[in-house]
Design an enzyme around this catalytic site. Structure first.
Site, PDB file in Angstrom:
ATOM      1  CE  LYS A 115     -48.274  36.093   4.113  1.00 24.78           C
ATOM      2  NZ  LYS A 115     -48.410  37.026   5.233  1.00 24.78           N
ATOM      3  CG  ASP A 161     -48.533  25.209   6.828  1.00 22.72           C
ATOM      4  OD1 ASP A 161     -47.410  24.698   6.648  1.00 22.72           O
ATOM      5  OD2 ASP A 161     -48.722  26.439   6.857  1.00 22.72           O
ATOM      6  CG  ASP A 220     -51.646  35.198   6.160  1.00 15.98           C
ATOM      7  OD1 ASP A 220     -51.502  36.141   5.364  1.00 15.98           O
ATOM      8  OD2 ASP A 220     -51.310  35.279   7.364  1.00 15.98           O
ATOM      9  N   PRO A 269     -49.247  29.157  12.085  1.00 14.24           N
ATOM     10  CG  PRO A 269     -48.936  30.569  13.940  1.00 14.24           C
ATOM     11  CD  PRO A 269     -48.727  30.505  12.452  1.00 14.24           C
ATOM     12  N   GLY A 270     -51.941  28.945  12.752  1.00 13.62           N
ATOM     13  CA  GLY A 270     -53.372  28.715  12.899  1.00 13.62           C
ATOM     14  C   GLY A 270     -54.220  29.922  13.258  1.00 13.62           C
ATOM     15  N   GLY A 271     -53.701  31.119  13.094  1.00  9.82           N
ATOM     16  CA  GLY A 271     -54.472  32.305  13.454  1.00  9.82           C
ATOM     17  C   GLY A 271     -55.772  32.448  12.686  1.00  9.82           C
TER      18      GLY A 271
END
Length: 310
Positions: free
Chosen positions: A274, A207, A245, A189-191
């Site tokens: 991840k 994205d 990420d 969401p843009g962190g």
């Protein structure tokens, strides 16, 4: 590239090295260190060798020694004789260890305001492994107690993923300069885009999912609604920082990184690897083998590692 965990001298006498596993990842650290492991105390693994890269270590204890003590006062006196600042890693005999810690100079554990430098004062680590035996290292690789970087959090961020970038930039002592072009792959969401924009960078967020409205509305943030894997490195132009990420399997991320490195259009890389299910040690080794790069577990990482090439 400055190695974030390379605060020791280039050559050290052979002896013990302590590796404090990230919480929940002792098994990964043991497998990474292999037959060199000589003792384990909670999450602290001792290896009978000089320090070496260990991605799953949240902190590395340099030249730890066993110290015999006769009392709580004697323990505190012996630690103070070595140096001033100590962080307790409590793995056993917790009450007795806490009483020793009370007799040592107070070490500030206040959350850090992002933008402030990491603490510069030497910080040793110690633990009580028996009522009459301490294990103590006068120097460690991370400047935070037990490697736990904590910040004054900003609740306006769209997700807590921003803390990983805050921690990395603080440890590395470098960050994007104002006006630098940054590519944030898998941004929603843009962190991370939120962090980069606040540093004054120009951000291209890639994205297929939308950004949080508060991030999409920020100046110098461009959202490209497409797959990060479909983006042509040559079409993107020269990028100062490439950051990812993305939630994907490590080998797919490795292919993405290799594509961009071969294109030569990105100068610096920060990517989260991840692990979905079992830890992929083979992929880890492939990332670690990339020249000039480093693998590390940040305090704010989960079952993932951060790969950087700065």
């Amino acid at each position: 590239m400055k190695n974030i965990d390379d605060r020791a001298e280039a050559e050290r006498a052979a002896g013990l090295t302590g590796y404090l596993a990230a919480d929940g990842f002792l098994a990964e650290l043991q497998q990474e260190l292999g037959p060199a492991v000589s003792e384990i105390h909670g999450r602290l693994v001792l290896a009978s060798e000089p320090p070496r890269p260990a991605a799953w270590a949240q902190n590395v204890w340099l030249d730890p020694v066993h110290i015999q003590i006769s009392s709580i006062t004697d323990a505190a006196r012996k630690l103070r004789a070595i140096q001033r600042n100590w962080a307790l890693y409590s793995c056993a005999h917790h009450r007795r260890a806490a009483l020793i810690a009370q007799k040592l100079p107070k070490v500030s554990a206040k959350p850090l305001v992002f933008g402030a430098p990491a603490p510069a004062a030497a910080l040793g680590s110690w633990t009580l492994i028996a009522p009459d035996t301490m294990l103590a290292a006068p120097a460690c690789t991370r400047p935070f107690p037990n490697g736990e970087a904590r910040f004054v959090e900003d609740r306006s961020a769209p997700s807590r993923a921003y803390l990983k970038l805050w921690e990395l930039f603080t440890l590395a002592g470098t960050r994007p300069r104002a006006g630098a072009l940054c590519l944030d792959l898998g941004a929603s969401p843009g962190g991370w885009s939120w962090v980069l924009q606040r540093l004054g960078a120009r951000v291209v967020s890639v994205d297929k999912a939308p950004l949080d409205a508060s991030v999409a509305a920020l100046p110098e943030v461009e959202h490209r609604n497409q797959s990060a894997f479909a983006l042509d490195p040559h079409a993107a132009g020269q990028v100062e920082w490439l950051l990812s990420d993305i939630v994907c399997y490590p080998r797919r991320l490795l292919g993405l990184v290799q594509k961009w490195r071969q294109a030569g259009t990105a100068r610096r890389f920060v990517c989260t690897i991840k692990f979905q299910g079992a830890t992929d040690f083979a992929a880890m080794r492939q990332f670690a083998a990339i020249p000039g790069s480093q693998l590390l577990h940040l305090h704010h990482n989960k079952h993932e590692l951060t790969w950087i090439q700065l």
